[in-house]
Design a protein around this motif. Structure first.
Motif, PDB file in Angstrom:
ATOM      1  N   GLU A  69     -40.727-122.263  40.642  1.00  0.00           N
ATOM      2  CA  GLU A  69     -39.769-122.466  39.556  1.00  0.00           C
ATOM      3  C   GLU A  69     -40.450-123.102  38.338  1.00  0.00           C
ATOM      4  N   ALA A  73     -40.834-121.464  34.666  1.00  0.00           N
ATOM      5  CA  ALA A  73     -40.329-122.166  33.486  1.00  0.00           C
ATOM      6  C   ALA A  73     -41.407-122.260  32.413  1.00  0.00           C
ATOM      7  N   VAL A  78     -39.340-122.665  29.018  1.00  0.00           N
ATOM      8  CA  VAL A  78     -38.134-123.403  29.416  1.00  0.00           C
ATOM      9  C   VAL A  78     -38.532-124.795  29.895  1.00  0.00           C
ATOM     10  N   SER A  79     -37.800-125.803  29.442  1.00  0.00           N
ATOM     11  CA  SER A  79     -38.029-127.173  29.900  1.00  0.00           C
ATOM     12  C   SER A  79     -37.126-127.477  31.086  1.00  0.00           C
ATOM     13  N   MET A  80     -37.683-128.067  32.113  1.00  0.00           N
ATOM     14  CA  MET A  80     -36.898-128.534  33.248  1.00  0.00           C
ATOM     15  C   MET A  80     -36.818-130.051  33.147  1.00  0.00           C
ATOM     16  N   TYR A 103     -32.038-127.053  32.784  1.00  0.00           N
ATOM     17  CA  TYR A 103     -32.969-126.096  32.204  1.00  0.00           C
ATOM     18  C   TYR A 103     -32.599-125.959  30.729  1.00  0.00           C
ATOM     19  N   GLN A 105     -33.704-124.345  26.848  1.00  0.00           N
ATOM     20  CA  GLN A 105     -34.538-123.387  26.127  1.00  0.00           C
ATOM     21  C   GLN A 105     -34.090-123.316  24.680  1.00  0.00           C
ATOM     22  N   GLU A 201     -27.724-125.663  34.540  1.00  0.00           N
ATOM     23  CA  GLU A 201     -28.249-126.416  35.679  1.00  0.00           C
ATOM     24  C   GLU A 201     -28.686-125.469  36.794  1.00  0.00           C
ATOM     25  N   PRO A 203     -30.778-122.455  38.770  1.00  0.00           N
ATOM     26  CA  PRO A 203     -32.147-121.939  38.845  1.00  0.00           C
ATOM     27  C   PRO A 203     -32.271-120.543  38.238  1.00  0.00           C
TER      28      PRO A 203
END
Length: 380
Positions: A69, A73, A78-80, A103, A105, A201, A203
C-alpha cells in the motif's frame, strides 16, 4: 523504512480492527510495534480484542499488505496520514470516531481557516441550484474551502461552482482514492487535484459499496466548521451527515423550501426541529459563524476618520476597525486600554448610534462607514 509507522499501517489491514480498537491497542501496548510483539494472552486482555483478532495480529500477515500500500501510494502521489502524524487534520482529530488513517491527494490544506461542507439530494432542482450558486459566490469573498462528497446532484455542483469561483474544494470519497465514483465525475476530480483534492479512509481499490458512505459522511461532518444542507428529502445521506455534524457540535444550516416540494422536506424538518439554522443567504452564515463581512478591496488599508466622536469612542472604533474579526469585550478592553466598566457604556452608546453591531458571544463589529457621520477616509 520507519518500522513503527509500517506497524501502524499494518494494523489497519487486519480485519476487525477499526480506528477506536487500533488506538486502544497502541495505548495499551505502548506503540504499534509493541502490539505485534505482545503475547496472545496480553492481547486478549484488551477490551474489544477477541481470539480471531489476536491470532491475526500474531500471524503478522498484514505487513506485506502495508508495504504494498505504501509503495502504491508513493507511485500515485498519495499521502497516507496517520492519526498520530502532526499533519493529521486538527478538526477531525477532535471527533470520537475519527479515522486512524487517511489517504490524501492533491493540493489541499485541511487546516484552512474556513471550511464549509455542502450536502444535499442527488436529484437537485432549479431552486437548489440557484441557492447553491448564491452561497458559493458569497463564500468566494471569504476564500472558504468547500467540502462535499463528489456525488450526483448538489455535491458535484458544489465542487464545480467552487472551481468556478476560485475556491479550494475537497471531495471525500466512499471508495479508494483511485476509484472515482461516479466515474463521470472523473474530469472534475482531476481539476480538483490542482485546486483542492481528494480524501478517503479506504485502501486503494476499495469499491463504492453502500456501507462505505455513512462512514464517509462522518469525515465530511468532522472536517468542516459549518455544514450546509441545500436540498434534502425526508431520508438520505444529507440528513445523516447533518445529524453527525450536530453530534460533533458543528454549526448546521439548511435552506428552507416549499412544503409541497419533496426535496425541501428534509431541510424544513431540520429547521423545525432546531437541528439547523435557517439559511437564506451567505449573510446568515456570516452572522452565526461570527465571520466578519469582507471589506471592499479598495479600502482594505484605510480607516474612516472619526474626529467627530469623543476620544474614548475613537479609541474603540479604531480598535474594531483594525481587527480582522469581531472582538469580545475582554479583547477590546485590552487593545483599547479602556477599563471594562467604561467600555460597556461606550459600546452601548455606539450601538445606539448605529456604528457598531453586537455579535454572538458578547463580541462587537464595526459598520462601514459610520451612519450619519463623515465618510471621509484617512490613511490609518
Amino acid at each position: 523504512m520507519d518500522q513503527n509507522r509500517l506497524s501502524s499501517i499494518a494494523l489497519h489491514f487486519i480485519p476487525g480492527i477499526g480506528g477506536r480498537t487500533l488506538r486502544q491497542l497502541v495505548t495499551y501496548c505502548g506503540s504499534a510495534q509493541d502490539v505485534f510483539r505482545a503475547s496472545r494472552t496480553t492481547l486478549l486482555q484488551i477490551p474489544g480484542v477477541g481470539p480471531v483478532t489476536a491470532d491475526a495480529i500474531r500471524q503478522g500477515r498484514s505487513w506485506k499488505h502495508a508495504e504494498e500500500e505504501l509503495t502504491r501510494a508513493r507511485k500515485a502521489g498519495v499521502s497516507m496520514v496517520l492519526y498520530t502524524d502532526p499533519q493529521y487534520p486538527s478538526r477531525l482529530r477532535t471527533i470520537e470516531d475519527a479515522p486512524s488513517l487517511l489517504y490524501l491527494q492533491g493540493n489541499l490544506n485541511l487546516e484552512h481557516k474556513k471550511i464549509v461542507a455542502v450536502v444535499g439530494t442527488r436529484r437537485s432542482t432549479e431552486y437548489g441550484t440557484t441557492c447553491l450558486e448564491s452561497l458559493l459566490e458569497g463564500l468566494a469573498a471569504h476564500d472558504a474551502l468547500v467540502l462535499s462528497g463528489l456525488a450526483y446532484g448538489i455535491d458535484i455542483q458544489a465542487h464545480r461552482l467552487a472551481l468556478k469561483y476560485g475556491l479550494s474544494t475537497v471531495g471525500v470519497l466512499g471508495s479508494g482514492i483511485d476509484v472515482i465514483y461516479p466515474a463521470m465525475h472523473s474530469d472534475t476530480a482531476r481539476k480538483m487535484l490542482q485546486q483542492g483534492g481528494l480524501v478517503t479512509e479506504n485502501p486503494f481499490g476499495t469499491k463504492p459499496d453502500a456501507h462505505n458512505f455513512p462512514a464517509r459522511n462522518r469525515i465530511i461532518a468532522g472536517l468542516c466548521d459549518a455544514l450546509v444542507v441545500v436540498e434534502a428529502a425526508d431520508k438520505g445521506g444529507a440528513l445523516i451527515t447533518a445529524d453527525l455534524a450536530n453530534g460533533y457540535f458543528k454549526d448546521v444550516f439548511a435552506y428552507p423550501g416549499s412544503i409541497r416540494q419533496q426535496y425541501s422536506n428534509g431541510c424544513n424538518q431540520l429547521i423545525k426541529a432546531h437541528k439547523a439554522n435557517l439559511l437564506t443567504s451567505v449573510k446568515d452564515l456570516e452572522y452565526i459563524m461570527n465571520w466578519e463581512t469582507p471589506r471592499p478591496v479598495a479600502v482594505m488599508n484605510v480607516a474612516p476618520a472619526y474626529s467627530d466622536y469623543e476620544p474614548e469612542e475613537q479609541a474603540v472604533l479604531r480598535t474594531l476597525w483594525e481587527s480582522a474579526a469581531p472582538l469580545m469585550i475582554d479583547a477590546l478592553s485590552g487593545r483599547s486600554g479602556l477599563p471594562p466598566g467604561q467600555l460597556a457604556s461606550i459600546l452601548l452608546t455606539l450601538e445606539l448610534k448605529g456604528i457598531i453591531t453586537p455579535m454572538p458571544g458578547s463580541a462587537y463589529r464595526i459598520n462601514m462607514p459610520a451612519p450619519g457621520k463623515s465618510a471621509a477616509m484617512a490613511v490609518a
